[in-house]
Structure formats: C-alpha cells, structure tokens
Design a protein around this motif. Sequence first.
Motif, PDB file in Angstrom:
ATOM      1  N   GLN A  20       0.829  -1.192   0.000  1.00 55.72           N
ATOM      2  CA  GLN A  20       0.000   0.000   0.000  1.00 55.72           C
ATOM      3  C   GLN A  20       0.870   1.250   0.000  1.00 55.72           C
ATOM      4  O   GLN A  20       1.924   1.301   0.620  1.00 55.72           O
ATOM      5  N   THR A  21       0.431   2.273  -0.727  1.00 52.09           N
ATOM      6  CA  THR A  21       1.178   3.511  -0.866  1.00 52.09           C
ATOM      7  C   THR A  21       0.229   4.681  -0.710  1.00 52.09           C
ATOM      8  O   THR A  21      -0.996   4.526  -0.671  1.00 52.09           O
ATOM      9  N   ALA A  22       0.823   5.879  -0.658  1.00 53.19           N
ATOM     10  CA  ALA A  22       0.007   7.090  -0.598  1.00 53.19           C
ATOM     11  C   ALA A  22      -0.864   7.215  -1.840  1.00 53.19           C
ATOM     12  O   ALA A  22      -2.004   7.687  -1.772  1.00 53.19           O
ATOM     13  N   VAL A  23      -0.349   6.802  -2.983  1.00 53.03           N
ATOM     14  CA  VAL A  23      -1.115   6.872  -4.227  1.00 53.03           C
ATOM     15  C   VAL A  23      -2.329   5.943  -4.157  1.00 53.03           C
ATOM     16  O   VAL A  23      -3.437   6.312  -4.570  1.00 53.03           O
ATOM     17  N   ASP A  24      -2.142   4.733  -3.627  1.00 47.27           N
ATOM     18  CA  ASP A  24      -3.274   3.818  -3.464  1.00 47.27           C
ATOM     19  C   ASP A  24      -4.302   4.388  -2.496  1.00 47.27           C
ATOM     20  O   ASP A  24      -5.518   4.303  -2.735  1.00 47.27           O
ATOM     21  N   ALA A  25      -3.829   4.950  -1.387  1.00 45.96           N
ATOM     22  CA  ALA A  25      -4.733   5.507  -0.384  1.00 45.96           C
ATOM     23  C   ALA A  25      -5.576   6.627  -0.980  1.00 45.96           C
ATOM     24  O   ALA A  25      -6.782   6.733  -0.709  1.00 45.96           O
ATOM     25  N   TRP A 325     -13.348   4.688   8.472  1.00 49.27           N
ATOM     26  CA  TRP A 325     -12.350   3.747   8.963  1.00 49.27           C
ATOM     27  C   TRP A 325     -12.490   2.448   8.176  1.00 49.27           C
ATOM     28  O   TRP A 325     -13.405   1.644   8.405  1.00 49.27           O
ATOM     29  N   TYR A 326     -11.564   2.252   7.244  1.00 44.04           N
ATOM     30  CA  TYR A 326     -11.641   1.129   6.308  1.00 44.04           C
ATOM     31  C   TYR A 326     -10.808  -0.059   6.780  1.00 44.04           C
ATOM     32  O   TYR A 326      -9.691   0.095   7.290  1.00 44.04           O
ATOM     33  N   ASP A 327     -11.354  -1.227   6.567  1.00 42.11           N
ATOM     34  CA  ASP A 327     -10.633  -2.497   6.670  1.00 42.11           C
ATOM     35  C   ASP A 327     -10.550  -3.043   5.249  1.00 42.11           C
ATOM     36  O   ASP A 327     -11.566  -3.462   4.681  1.00 42.11           O
ATOM     37  N   LEU A 328      -9.340  -3.028   4.658  1.00 35.18           N
ATOM     38  CA  LEU A 328      -9.196  -3.274   3.237  1.00 35.18           C
ATOM     39  C   LEU A 328      -8.335  -4.499   2.961  1.00 35.18           C
ATOM     40  O   LEU A 328      -7.518  -4.924   3.784  1.00 35.18           O
ATOM     41  N   ASN A 329      -8.534  -5.031   1.775  1.00 32.26           N
ATOM     42  CA  ASN A 329      -7.714  -6.118   1.258  1.00 32.26           C
ATOM     43  C   ASN A 329      -7.111  -5.686  -0.076  1.00 32.26           C
ATOM     44  O   ASN A 329      -7.691  -4.867  -0.799  1.00 32.26           O
ATOM     45  N   TYR A 330      -5.972  -6.248  -0.368  1.00 35.34           N
ATOM     46  CA  TYR A 330      -5.240  -5.883  -1.586  1.00 35.34           C
ATOM     47  C   TYR A 330      -4.760  -7.156  -2.274  1.00 35.34           C
ATOM     48  O   TYR A 330      -4.324  -8.107  -1.611  1.00 35.34           O
ATOM     49  N   GLU A 331      -4.809  -7.150  -3.583  1.00 38.53           N
ATOM     50  CA  GLU A 331      -4.156  -8.198  -4.354  1.00 38.53           C
ATOM     51  C   GLU A 331      -3.605  -7.567  -5.621  1.00 38.53           C
ATOM     52  O   GLU A 331      -4.160  -6.588  -6.133  1.00 38.53           O
ATOM     53  N   GLY A 332      -2.503  -8.101  -6.103  1.00 38.57           N
ATOM     54  CA  GLY A 332      -1.890  -7.500  -7.280  1.00 38.57           C
ATOM     55  C   GLY A 332      -0.878  -8.426  -7.911  1.00 38.57           C
ATOM     56  O   GLY A 332      -0.377  -9.373  -7.289  1.00 38.57           O
ATOM     57  N   ALA A 333      -0.548  -8.166  -9.168  1.00 37.93           N
ATOM     58  CA  ALA A 333       0.406  -8.978  -9.907  1.00 37.93           C
ATOM     59  C   ALA A 333       0.949  -8.157 -11.065  1.00 37.93           C
ATOM     60  O   ALA A 333       0.404  -7.109 -11.422  1.00 37.93           O
ATOM     61  N   ALA A 334       2.044  -8.643 -11.651  1.00 34.18           N
ATOM     62  CA  ALA A 334       2.662  -7.931 -12.776  1.00 34.18           C
ATOM     63  C   ALA A 334       3.325  -8.914 -13.715  1.00 34.18           C
ATOM     64  O   ALA A 334       3.679 -10.042 -13.333  1.00 34.18           O
ATOM     65  N   ASN A 372      -5.353  -1.205   6.781  1.00 43.09           N
ATOM     66  CA  ASN A 372      -6.386  -0.272   7.230  1.00 43.09           C
ATOM     67  C   ASN A 372      -6.109   1.123   6.698  1.00 43.09           C
ATOM     68  O   ASN A 372      -4.953   1.507   6.498  1.00 43.09           O
ATOM     69  N   LEU A 373      -7.182   1.843   6.499  1.00 38.39           N
ATOM     70  CA  LEU A 373      -7.077   3.205   5.957  1.00 38.39           C
ATOM     71  C   LEU A 373      -8.073   4.109   6.657  1.00 38.39           C
ATOM     72  O   LEU A 373      -9.234   3.739   6.833  1.00 38.39           O
ATOM     73  N   ASN A 374      -7.624   5.292   7.049  1.00 43.54           N
ATOM     74  CA  ASN A 374      -8.508   6.363   7.509  1.00 43.54           C
ATOM     75  C   ASN A 374      -8.613   7.389   6.399  1.00 43.54           C
ATOM     76  O   ASN A 374      -7.628   8.068   6.084  1.00 43.54           O
ATOM     77  N   ASP A 404      -4.610  14.452   5.737  1.00 45.13           N
ATOM     78  CA  ASP A 404      -4.737  13.731   7.009  1.00 45.13           C
ATOM     79  C   ASP A 404      -5.050  12.246   6.818  1.00 45.13           C
ATOM     80  O   ASP A 404      -5.341  11.553   7.794  1.00 45.13           O
ATOM     81  N   ILE A 405      -5.003  11.749   5.586  1.00 41.02           N
ATOM     82  CA  ILE A 405      -5.177  10.320   5.348  1.00 41.02           C
ATOM     83  C   ILE A 405      -4.124   9.551   6.139  1.00 41.02           C
ATOM     84  O   ILE A 405      -2.953   9.931   6.172  1.00 41.02           O
ATOM     85  N   LYS A 406      -4.532   8.449   6.732  1.00 39.83           N
ATOM     86  CA  LYS A 406      -3.598   7.610   7.481  1.00 39.83           C
ATOM     87  C   LYS A 406      -3.700   6.168   6.983  1.00 39.83           C
ATOM     88  O   LYS A 406      -4.794   5.646   6.747  1.00 39.83           O
ATOM     89  N   VAL A 407      -2.548   5.532   6.838  1.00 39.74           N
ATOM     90  CA  VAL A 407      -2.450   4.150   6.387  1.00 39.74           C
ATOM     91  C   VAL A 407      -1.853   3.325   7.521  1.00 39.74           C
ATOM     92  O   VAL A 407      -0.846   3.706   8.123  1.00 39.74           O
ATOM     93  N   LYS A 408      -2.476   2.185   7.803  1.00 43.80           N
ATOM     94  CA  LYS A 408      -2.060   1.344   8.924  1.00 43.80           C
ATOM     95  C   LYS A 408      -2.046  -0.119   8.505  1.00 43.80           C
ATOM     96  O   LYS A 408      -2.642  -0.502   7.489  1.00 43.80           O
ATOM     97  N   ASP A 409      -1.355  -0.933   9.321  1.00 42.90           N
ATOM     98  CA  ASP A 409      -1.443  -2.368   9.087  1.00 42.90           C
ATOM     99  C   ASP A 409      -2.743  -2.887   9.686  1.00 42.90           C
ATOM    100  O   ASP A 409      -3.518  -2.142  10.298  1.00 42.90           O
ATOM    101  N   ASP A 410      -3.000  -4.175   9.526  1.00 40.73           N
ATOM    102  CA  ASP A 410      -4.293  -4.694   9.970  1.00 40.73           C
ATOM    103  C   ASP A 410      -4.387  -4.827  11.488  1.00 40.73           C
ATOM    104  O   ASP A 410      -5.436  -5.225  12.003  1.00 40.73           O
TER     105      ASP A 410
END
Length: 561
Positions: A20-25, A325-334, A372-374, A404-410
């Motif tokens: 997760q990055t600021a751009v994703d948030a 207050w988000y509880d999020l999941n991510y998946e990705g590939a390249a 997690n994301l605020n 003021d966006i905040k990114v956190k682990d689960d």
Amino acid sequence: MKKFILAGALASLPIALSAQTAVDAMSVSQTELRGTARFMSMAGAFTALGGDLSTLSQNPAGIGVYRSSDVSLTLDLDMQSSKAQAAGLSTSDNQTKFNVNSFGFVGSTMKGLFNWGVSYSRIASFDRRYGGQLGQLGSSYTNMVADYTTADGYPQEMLYDGGSNYSPYWDPYTSGSANYGYAPWSSILLYNSYGINPTSGSSSEYAGLWNYDTTAGAGSFSVEEKGHVDEYNINVGGNISDVVYWGLGVGITDIDYRQSTYYGEEMTNANVPDQEGTTYTNGSAYWALNNYKHIYGSGVNLKLGLIFKPVNEFRLGFAVHTPTWYDLNYEGAASANFTYNSDDYTNGKFYNGTAYTGTDGKNAYNDEFSWNLNSPWRLMVGAAGVIGGKGIISVDYEYKAFSDIKVKDDNGNEYRDVTGDVKAYYRPTSTIRVGGEYRVTPAFSLRAGYSYETSPVKVEALDGNNGMDATFIYTSGPDDTETQPSYTFSRSTQYFTLGLGYKYQRFYADLAYVHRYRQSDYHAYTDYNESATSEAALVTAPRAKISEHNNHLVLTLGVKF
C-alpha cells in the motif's frame, strides 16, 4: 532527491511492509457528485436545504426538514469520454456505464419532530479508461530500475528466478556470512525480462536498455479503472420549533477498486543483452510492463449535521463527517513482455517472452494482504435563501482533509513512511457549490448548478521541480507484486448541471443533466535523480495530459406520503 536516497529507502523497507502507498490511499478516498436528480441538478448545494434523500449522505440534519415520508429510486446513465495528449499526439476513448445512484426511505413522525431514514448511495464510481502514445522518449524506465539496483549492489544470484528452491520474490538472499535481505520486486522482474543486465559477467552493476548516446524510441500506455464506493446510511433527526434541525448518521461503506495498466517502450539502437545475456550489444528492443491491482473492503463513518432557520427565507447549514475507517484487502500482480534483437546475434537467435512476478516463472503470483485506511474527514457549511416563495439560491463550501489520510497495518499500527508520503504529495481541497431552483408552476421546476473542486495534489508533486532535485513519487514497495511505476494526479474538477422537476399529488419525477470536466496528469514513472552519475542528473519521466468529459443523465422517481 539526492542520489542513493531512493535505493536506500527501498532497501530499508522490510518484507513485512506490504504494497500500500500514498497513491493507493488517495485512489480509494475520492468521492463524486452523485445522488438524486434534484440534488445533482443543483450541483449538490444542499448543506443548508435538506428535504432530499441525498442529504442522508451529506448533511444528516436535512432529514429533520421532512414533513412526510419519502421513498425514491435514482438511475444514472454515465457517458464517458477521455483524451490523452502528449508530444503533439492525441488519443480518445469512450465508454458508457449505467448505475443506480441511490434508493431509500425516510419515515416522518409527529410532523417532523423525529424522523428516521435508510438509504443506499453510490458516492463514487472509479470507472474510467484512457491511454495513447507518449511520443519520443528521453530515457527508459529500465534505466531507473538499473540505477537503484546498482546503487544497492544486489548480486545477480539474488535476482534470478530460476524456479529452484530459492525464490527472489519471497526468500532473503544470503552468501557466506553476508545477508543481503530482499531485493525490490521491480529489480527482480526487470532482471528476468532482460530489461536490466549486468555490465559484465559477475558484476553487481546494471544498465538499462537506453543508451543516451545512441538510443531513440517511443512510449505508449493504457489505464483502465473499475469499481465503486457504495454507502449505506442509517440516519435519525428532527426539528426544534421549526428553527433548528438536527441529524445523526452512520455510514457503512463497501469499496471495490480495480486497476489494469500497461506501459511499453519500443527502442532502436538500444542496449540489448548479448548472446549470453551478460553484457550489451546494439539492437532493437520492445519492453512492456503490465500491472493489475484490486483493493476491496468495507468501512464505517459517522456524520453530524445542523440546519438553522432563523426566518423562513434564510437557512444556514453545517455538517462534519469523520474519516471512514476502512478495513481493506489488496491483491496484485505484474508481468513484463519483451523482444530483443540485434545484427550481432547468430543463427536467428533473439530474446522474447514474458516474465512474471511469482514463484514459478510462468504465471503472475496474485499476492493478497490486508491493511487499514482512515480516509479524509470532511467539513461542510452552506447558506440558502428563498426568493419570492418560488426561487431558491443555495451556496456550499466543503473542506476535505486529504493530507490527514492515514495508512495502517491490519493491527492498527500506522505506516509512518506512507503517511509521510501522503503529507508530501497531497493537500486539502476546497469545493464551492452553487445551486438554484425556480418553481415555474406548482407542478414544474427548473434547476441549475455549478461546482468547482481544487486539486488535491501539491504543486511540487503535480508539476515537479524546476531545479535538479526530483520530487520522487513512491508507487510501490520493494515487495510490491504489481510493481507499478505509473500514477495519475488530478487537477481541478468542475460540474455544470441542469434539471427539471415534476410533481403530481404524492408522486414526483426529477431529471438532471450533469457534465463533469476533469484534467489530470499521467506519469509513466516518477522523475528521479540518477545515482549512477556524479552530478545526480535529473531524469524527467514521460507524461501525458488527460482530459475527461462525463455526461450524466439522471432520473429520480419517488413518492411522498
């Protein structure tokens, strides 16, 4: 950014840090002008008005304005057009989407002393598609990856994905007593697609495909985004002496964001691998990166609102939304596609194929993790006036605290480096909304509106620096399975709106036309300073101007009883 900072920052991040990055948030924190046809036709300037189902997701005090119960359904036909412009080239793309903007119910009791309501609202649609040609290049993304891979001194054995018991994507690399840790996924993917190659057989120094003395080439790109943010609102409210209206709301959100991107480079007189794949020779090169990401989950927020009506002809409104207050999941590939050829190759030999992030070298590994994301908190104030008993003029101001966006682990632990990037790239936005309505007859009304939202991106991140230090935009962590270097920053957004309203006894029908115009900048990768050069030369990445025109036809059907 001074040389070696990029490589050092990437090397310092542990494998436990997910992608997760600021751009994703930022991508999943955006909202749009969506709601009922009446709400949209007045550009959403309803903070001080109320009496509409859309106020359940804007100013919950609007529920206190109701004097009867209400049930409605809103349909939205979204006709999208985008244009990408770069180096004098222009490419257009079009698509049409159908959405259900909202439906819900408001129950009014005791002449509005206490009301309650539930609603579904689509508060954002991520659907858009754009792409095109980037014209002549001045460098290659492969050179950027070679630069920081060299700066960190990763040995070739650390990068090679040979399908053995060692996976460079997941396993730490050790050699004797030396522990090298983990390499960036982009370094691994480009090494295995021959986008970066060692400068000699056993070297830990790498070069990209671009030779600044001889290479010429052109770039192309495409981006497709899909998904939505849906909100389910539960509100209560009422009025005090028909002067003060109050409301409280709980919003439960469901988010689904998907993005597929392509970035390709086609070069002549490039540094392609030799017969053994260990040094360079002059030849032609095609190299392309494909990325996929999927972010999904749910969240909850609270809303508080007040409307003050000192006289019948004037109202003031106020609303505040907590972060969601988000509880999020991510998946990705390249994956990376490649074809290299040279006159120096013998027996018709050339390199071509596809390399994948993952463990078997044949299929892209679809990584999954949770975080997690605020999202930004929001503040709205508004004023509305009634003119001659037939006309309404309403003006809103909204503040969104994107910085003021905040990114956190689960587990709720904040990723301070990502939150720092949020503050470095983004700023709060201001939105002005103006709406008007005129009742031509007791049955028919005319409406119009305008909205303007400032860019959420800081100038230095949006336009870059004019000096020698690049504003580096992090889009991937070292273990990011989709290794995506590209990003798109939005500039201002405008809405132009018109509408009609019809009432017959308890039935009403509203129609709106909404035109949204948004400008954005696509960046194939970030500007950066080359670590390999003593002067830390500034490299400007390819970019394109994106213009989007969305035309909405919105229909609301409802009954008040």
